[in-house]
Enzyme design. Structure first.
Site, PDB file in Angstrom:
ATOM      1  N   HIS A 135       1.432  -8.904   4.575  1.00  0.00           N
ATOM      2  CA  HIS A 135       2.404  -8.316   5.591  1.00  0.00           C
ATOM      3  C   HIS A 135       3.246  -9.549   4.584  1.00  0.00           C
ATOM      4  CE1 HIS A 135       4.698  -8.702   9.224  1.00  0.00           C
ATOM      5  NE2 HIS A 135       4.225  -7.717   9.444  1.00  0.00           N
ATOM      6  N   ASP A 193      -5.702 -13.446   8.109  1.00  0.00           N
ATOM      7  CA  ASP A 193      -4.695 -12.410   9.102  1.00  0.00           C
ATOM      8  C   ASP A 193      -5.363 -11.588   9.565  1.00  0.00           C
ATOM      9  OD1 ASP A 193      -3.145 -11.057   9.703  1.00  0.00           O
ATOM     10  OD2 ASP A 193      -1.414 -11.202   8.387  1.00  0.00           O
ATOM     11  N   GLN A 244      -4.457  -6.989  12.332  1.00  0.00           N
ATOM     12  CA  GLN A 244      -4.381  -5.550  12.712  1.00  0.00           C
ATOM     13  C   GLN A 244      -6.041  -5.514  12.852  1.00  0.00           C
ATOM     14  OE1 GLN A 244      -2.841  -3.440  12.523  1.00  0.00           O
ATOM     15  NE2 GLN A 244      -0.677  -4.169  12.574  1.00  0.00           N
ATOM     16  N   LYS A 285      -1.382  -6.438  19.479  1.00  0.00           N
ATOM     17  CA  LYS A 285      -2.060  -5.526  18.717  1.00  0.00           C
ATOM     18  C   LYS A 285      -2.901  -5.117  19.057  1.00  0.00           C
ATOM     19  CE  LYS A 285       0.571  -6.185  14.817  1.00  0.00           C
ATOM     20  NZ  LYS A 285       1.681  -4.647  14.715  1.00  0.00           N
ATOM     21  N   CYS A 331       7.231  -4.031   6.740  1.00  0.00           N
ATOM     22  CA  CYS A 331       7.074  -5.399   6.085  1.00  0.00           C
ATOM     23  C   CYS A 331       5.628  -5.650   5.157  1.00  0.00           C
ATOM     24  CB  CYS A 331       7.063  -5.985   7.572  1.00  0.00           C
ATOM     25  SG  CYS A 331       7.871  -6.216   8.424  1.00  0.00           S
TER      26      CYS A 331
END
Ligand code: C6P
Length: 400
Positions: free
Chosen positions: A117, A194, A197, A220, A358
């Protein structure tokens, strides 16, 4: 599953019952999360860590209980390894900036992957430019799997850091991050994951992963917007300089010199987002009650069913066919721009995301302007997927 907890879903859009399939962008919030924020402002609102008065102490306790809840949720060793931020983006910027300032020098190298991302590309690009360091990119194959076998070729004596996404927001790929961390640690290279998600889709255990940093956003994972987490190993957080200066992150300030507060406060300058941190705790309680593994299993069923049904549509191709996938399906339609499709799909009350998500380098890799993305959460159903499929067929009839 547990749909009654999400009042927002109970409405019509453009005359049709809302179907919300944009969960990778943000999930909806259960009643109890919304209620916890309302309750904070109704009963507790006060600045924290500063006052001796009743409200301040109550709010401070609630805030620190949330830190403990996050610690247990990701199995961090220490409570002070949990830093509250605005979200994944700020967590990554914090590490890129602080690590870069202290440890990156001219000619050093940072490795990211081709499926990142922008939040895990641009902060590294910026610090590499400032420090005259090089950003190297681990490629992906046609199906959207990381070419992990090429990692060895990228690693050199100058490699100082690796930053990789746990799950790709554009492809749905679940990366073998444990293996990557193992390889990196054999050469004493720290790794940031990261996890934007990942948090609501699978259990995350930072001690088992042995990652040095793990970043995620509350919004999220059924929590509020404006709050996120940076997990960092104590040893690294101790070594990194503060990211921002201000109140709360100091020990002693004179005009000549400032000494900094202990962890985690060294990285939490200014009044924090107390209400949403408390909302995040409520989201964690909610996830714990249902069980992340139960959610993962249900979402996998939706993923399998969704992929099967979507692939039955002539002219539809899925982008991202990795072996390990989360409940995200990106697809394109022959001779239809994703944006046009998204607009029409919305006319039938279905929320999907269209565009580059993104992650422009991924779109460049596949030579496409963007995709249509359906991403599933615990409250979605197979019937909703059927309606998406019917709607796409209608869109094709209208545009082709
Ligand atoms: N992806 C999506 O629709 P923030 O905005 O800081 O909460 O999260 C940024 C971010 C970082 N990494 C990954 C893998 C992400 O998916 C996201 C956010 C959203 O896919 C909004 S662009």
């Amino acid at each position: 599953m547990h749909r009654d907890n999400f009042q927002l879903l109970d409405q019509t859009v453009n005359g049709h019952p809302l179907i919300y399939l944009d969960n990778a962008a943000t999930t909806q919030k259960p009643k109890e999360v919304i209620h916890s924020i309302l309750d904070y402002y109704t009963r507790l609102n006060s600045n924290i860590h500063r006052g001796v008065h009743y409200l301040s102490q109550q709010a401070t306790t609630a805030f620190e209980e949330a830190r403990t809840a996050v610690q247990h949720f990701i199995n961090a060793t220490h409570q002070h390894e949990i830093i509250f931020t605005k979200g994944t983006t700020e967590s990554i910027n914090l590490v890129a900036s602080s690590f870069g300032k202290a440890f990156l020098h001219e000619g050093d190298e940072v490795i990211i992957s081709e499926m990142e991302h922008h939040s895990n590309i641009v902060p590294w690009q910026m610090i590499c430019e400032e420090k005259k360091a090089h950003l190297k990119v681990l490629p992906i194959d046609e199906d959207g799997n990381l070419k992990i076998e090429e990692l060895d070729l990228l690693l050199t004596k100058r490699t100082k850091f690796i930053a990789i996404t746990h799950i790709s927001n554009a492809l749905g790929t679940i990366n073998p991050i444990k293996r990557i961390i193992e390889i990196a640690h054999q050469k004493d290279i720290p790794v940031l994951i990261d996890g934007a998600q990942a948090m609501s889709h699978q259990p995350v255990d930072v001690q088992d992963l042995d990652c040095d940093f793990y970043c995620f956003s509350g919004h999220k994972m059924y929590g509020p917007m404006g709050v996120g987490v940076l997990y960092g190993k104590e040893a690294w957080l101790e070594k990194l300089p503060p990211y921002q200066g201000g109140g709360e992150m100091i020990q002693r300030v004179t005009f000549a010199h400032t000494t900094f507060n202990e962890l985690p406060f060294k990285f939490e300058a200014g009044t924090p987002n107390v209400a949403d941190v408390i909302g995040l705790k409520s989201a964690i309680d909610y996830l714990n009650r249902i069980g992340i593994s139960t959610i993962a299993q249900y979402e996998n069923e939706l993923l399998e069913y969704g992929a099967q049904q979507l692939l039955s549509i002539p002219g539809l191709s899925i982008i991202g066919k990795a072996k390990e996938k989360a409940s995200i399906i990106s697809f394109i339609l022959d001779r239809i721009h994703p944006y046009d499709a998204g607009l029409l799909i919305d006319k039938w009350g279905i929320a999907v995301r269209t565009g580059h998500h993104c992650a422009q380098p991924i779109m460049d890799k596949y030579g496409i302007p963007g995709t249509i993305r359906a991403s599933f959460a615990l409250y979605n159903t197979k019937e909703e997927i059927d309606r998406l499929v019917d709607t796409i067929k209608r869109v094709q009839m209208m545009l082709l």
